[in-house]
Scaffold this active site. Structure first.
Site, PDB file in Angstrom:
ATOM      1  N   HIS A  14     -16.367  -7.125  -9.014  1.00 24.06           N
ATOM      2  CA  HIS A  14     -17.505  -7.443  -9.652  1.00 24.06           C
ATOM      3  C   HIS A  14     -16.599  -7.774 -10.974  1.00 24.06           C
ATOM      4  O   HIS A  14     -16.851  -7.444 -12.133  1.00 24.06           O
ATOM      5  CB  HIS A  14     -18.870  -7.430  -9.606  1.00 24.06           C
ATOM      6  CG  HIS A  14     -19.292  -7.926 -10.111  1.00 24.06           C
ATOM      7  ND1 HIS A  14     -20.440  -8.809  -9.173  1.00 24.06           N
ATOM      8  CD2 HIS A  14     -19.669  -9.080 -11.167  1.00 24.06           C
ATOM      9  CE1 HIS A  14     -21.229  -9.768  -9.421  1.00 24.06           C
ATOM     10  NE2 HIS A  14     -20.625 -10.377 -10.586  1.00 24.06           N
ATOM     11  N   HIS A  16     -15.313 -11.179 -13.924  1.00 29.52           N
ATOM     12  CA  HIS A  16     -15.060 -11.938 -14.383  1.00 29.52           C
ATOM     13  C   HIS A  16     -14.495 -11.978 -15.305  1.00 29.52           C
ATOM     14  O   HIS A  16     -13.962 -11.344 -16.085  1.00 29.52           O
ATOM     15  CB  HIS A  16     -16.582 -12.743 -15.395  1.00 29.52           C
ATOM     16  CG  HIS A  16     -17.647 -12.938 -14.690  1.00 29.52           C
ATOM     17  ND1 HIS A  16     -18.230 -14.186 -14.018  1.00 29.52           N
ATOM     18  CD2 HIS A  16     -18.289 -12.075 -14.666  1.00 29.52           C
ATOM     19  CE1 HIS A  16     -19.576 -14.072 -13.186  1.00 29.52           C
ATOM     20  NE2 HIS A  16     -19.840 -12.419 -13.183  1.00 29.52           N
ATOM     21  N   LYS A 100     -19.738 -16.072  -3.198  1.00 30.35           N
ATOM     22  CA  LYS A 100     -20.654 -15.663  -4.204  1.00 30.35           C
ATOM     23  C   LYS A 100     -22.007 -16.664  -3.889  1.00 30.35           C
ATOM     24  O   LYS A 100     -21.496 -17.738  -3.661  1.00 30.35           O
ATOM     25  CB  LYS A 100     -19.693 -15.575  -5.088  1.00 30.35           C
ATOM     26  CG  LYS A 100     -21.096 -15.564  -6.713  1.00 30.35           C
ATOM     27  CD  LYS A 100     -21.671 -13.480  -6.296  1.00 30.35           C
ATOM     28  CE  LYS A 100     -22.399 -13.561  -7.354  1.00 30.35           C
ATOM     29  NZ  LYS A 100     -22.160 -13.489  -9.087  1.00 30.35           N
ATOM     30  N   HIS A 137     -25.660 -12.867  -6.358  1.00 30.07           N
ATOM     31  CA  HIS A 137     -26.802 -12.334  -7.693  1.00 30.07           C
ATOM     32  C   HIS A 137     -28.532 -11.859  -7.087  1.00 30.07           C
ATOM     33  O   HIS A 137     -28.770 -13.153  -7.073  1.00 30.07           O
ATOM     34  CB  HIS A 137     -26.322 -13.716  -8.407  1.00 30.07           C
ATOM     35  CG  HIS A 137     -26.882 -12.968 -10.133  1.00 30.07           C
ATOM     36  ND1 HIS A 137     -26.419 -12.826 -10.895  1.00 30.07           N
ATOM     37  CD2 HIS A 137     -28.489 -13.272 -10.419  1.00 30.07           C
ATOM     38  CE1 HIS A 137     -27.332 -12.479 -11.948  1.00 30.07           C
ATOM     39  NE2 HIS A 137     -28.401 -13.057 -11.680  1.00 30.07           N
ATOM     40  N   HIS A 175     -24.168  -5.744  -8.734  1.00 29.39           N
ATOM     41  CA  HIS A 175     -25.119  -5.558 -10.220  1.00 29.39           C
ATOM     42  C   HIS A 175     -26.577  -4.639  -9.924  1.00 29.39           C
ATOM     43  O   HIS A 175     -27.627  -5.718 -10.914  1.00 29.39           O
ATOM     44  CB  HIS A 175     -24.479  -6.709 -12.023  1.00 29.39           C
ATOM     45  CG  HIS A 175     -25.204  -7.943 -11.684  1.00 29.39           C
ATOM     46  ND1 HIS A 175     -26.150  -8.149 -10.588  1.00 29.39           N
ATOM     47  CD2 HIS A 175     -24.019  -8.756 -11.304  1.00 29.39           C
ATOM     48  CE1 HIS A 175     -26.028  -9.472 -10.430  1.00 29.39           C
ATOM     49  NE2 HIS A 175     -24.456 -10.352 -10.714  1.00 29.39           N
ATOM     50  N   ASP A 249     -18.208  -5.593 -13.689  1.00 30.31           N
ATOM     51  CA  ASP A 249     -19.849  -7.609 -13.771  1.00 30.31           C
ATOM     52  C   ASP A 249     -18.984  -7.854 -15.550  1.00 30.31           C
ATOM     53  O   ASP A 249     -19.244  -8.211 -16.040  1.00 30.31           O
ATOM     54  CB  ASP A 249     -21.380  -7.968 -14.201  1.00 30.31           C
ATOM     55  CG  ASP A 249     -21.362  -8.368 -13.566  1.00 30.31           C
ATOM     56  OD1 ASP A 249     -20.760  -9.847 -14.015  1.00 30.31           O
ATOM     57  OD2 ASP A 249     -22.539  -8.714 -14.527  1.00 30.31           O
TER      58      ASP A 249
HETATM   59  O1  DOR Z   1     -24.792 -11.309 -18.155  1.00 31.68           O
HETATM   60  C1  DOR Z   1     -23.782 -12.606 -17.144  1.00 31.68           C
HETATM   61  N1  DOR Z   1     -22.635 -12.639 -17.045  1.00 31.68           N
HETATM   62  N2  DOR Z   1     -24.145 -12.301 -15.655  1.00 31.68           N
HETATM   63  C2  DOR Z   1     -24.039 -13.391 -14.681  1.00 31.68           C
HETATM   64  O2  DOR Z   1     -24.413 -13.232 -13.586  1.00 31.68           O
HETATM   65  C3  DOR Z   1     -22.767 -14.127 -14.636  1.00 31.68           C
HETATM   66  C4  DOR Z   1     -22.220 -13.714 -16.388  1.00 31.68           C
HETATM   67  C5  DOR Z   1     -21.149 -14.418 -17.029  1.00 31.68           C
HETATM   68  O3  DOR Z   1     -20.607 -15.224 -15.863  1.00 31.68           O
HETATM   69  O4  DOR Z   1     -20.919 -14.495 -17.835  1.00 31.68           O
HETATM   70 ZN    ZN Z   2     -20.784 -11.170 -13.151  1.00 31.38          ZN
END
Ligand code: DOR
Ligand code: ZN
Length: 351
Positions: A14, A16, A100, A137, A175, A249
């Protein structure tokens, strides 16, 4: 001679990575540790089609350092209108690894997410038929629900019926942060439910958000929870149960956008995630379970081969940078930035 630990190269299930200059800057902090990552699709605009995912994957591959050995695994951003056929085609063509589901309004860039499970029933049926995993999520978006209860309410009101209605669908609860989620996943006997756990939810409880003032760099969604929940997910992660695996995450946001009147949710933990997890396993006396959590359970869940290479970490202090600089003078403050970690990576490319 200090303690060293060598394990099969781990994966991040997971992550970004964002896009553009941020992608270029943050990617190497993941690739120095992880061989593969499930890349989240919540870009602006979101990655909703096979074409957009192919193009995003190409940009990630183009941003890799020449010596990096890393495979991005792409996901589709599920909308109420996403055609089942688009998901199936992306999966069969090897572009999408998973889908997702963001409940609309639950978190960063989730405004195009799903407004009700009924609207995506056809897509879920098709995913179930072809073995394509759904990554959720898991937070209620009902504004009347207390922010600390949103995960537990989602399990009751949305996830339980969804698992009942799609009894063969593979689902990852992303998460997880609560005792309820840990119990729900470990109590499931169907073999198609897994969960990722982040470093921040293993290391900190919600007091961290308010240590002597408001601490935006500890703010993510789902939000940090009370101590009893932290202890429950630590037990789950270090138990050896194959349903739990790494998902950092890591979610970079510019420092200025977090240190604001309405600061963004997300913690950029890629520089320290692996050492943080290892620290937790050491504290829990579970170093023998670490490789399964980091490098085996997730791959098995997704039905992917285990990585061939290894990495080695040594029990030796290493510094986390205070800031990671972007080319335009902006900065991202990493999780635990400016502090010292007890473990150091001793092989693998450095950023
Ligand atoms: O804290 C978070 N940031 N939770 C999420 O689900 C998305 C993520 C983000 O893309 O910044
Ligand atoms: Zn995330």
């Amino acid at each position: 001679m200090s303690l060293t630990i060598t394990l099969r190269r781990p994966d991040d299930w997971h992550l970004h990575l964002r896009d553009g200059e941020v992608l270029q800057t943050v990617l190497r902090y993941t690739t120095r540790h992880f061989a593969r990552a499930i890349v989240m699709p919540n870009l602006k605009p979101p990655v909703t089609t096979v074409q957009l995912a192919r193009e995003y994957r190409n940009r990630i591959v183009a941003a890799l350092d020449p010596e990096a050995q890393f495979t991005p695994l792409m996901t589709a951003y599920l909308c109420d209108q996403t055609p089942a056929e688009e998901l199936r085609r992306g999966f069969e063509e090897g572009v999408f690894t998973a889908v997702k589901l963001y409940p609309a309004g639950a978190t960063t860039h989730s405004e195009f997410g799903v407004t009700s499970t009924a609207k995506v029933a056809r897509a879920l049926e098709s995913m179930q038929a072809i073995g394509m995993p759904l990554l959720v999520h898991g937070e209620s978006t009902d504004p009347a629900v207390d922010v600390f209860d949103r995960e537990a309410v989602f399990i009751e009101e949305t996830l339980t019926p969804l698992l009942r209605d799609f009894p063969e669908l593979k689902v990852v609860m992303e998460h997880i942060t609560t005792e309820q989620a840990a119990q729900f996943v470990s109590g499931d006997g169907s073999g198609r439910l897994g969960a990722t756990i982040t470093p921040q939810h293993l290391l900190f409880n919600r007091n961290a958000l308010f240590m002597g003032g408001i601490r935006p760099h500890y703010y993510c969604l789902p939000v940090l929870k009370a101590e009893r929940h932290r202890l429950a997910i630590r037990r789950a992660a270090t138990s050896g149960d194959p349903r739990f695996f790494v998902g950092t995450d890591s979610a970079p946001h510019l420092r200025v956008l977090k240190e604001a009147a309405c600061g963004c949710a997300g913690i950029f933990n890629a520089p320290s995630a692996l050492q943080s997890y290892l620290n937790v396993f050491e504290e829990e006396g579970a170093l023998d379970k670490f490789e399964a959590f980091a490098s085996v359970n997730g791959a098995n869940f997704y039905g992917l081969p285990l990585n061939e290479g290894t990495i080695t970490l040594r029990k030796q202090p290493s510094e986390v940078p205070e800031d990671v600089q972007l080319p335009n003078c902006a900065a991202i403050h990493p999780f635990l930035g400016g502090s010292t970690l007890p473990w150091t990576l001793v092989d693998g490319p450095s950023p």
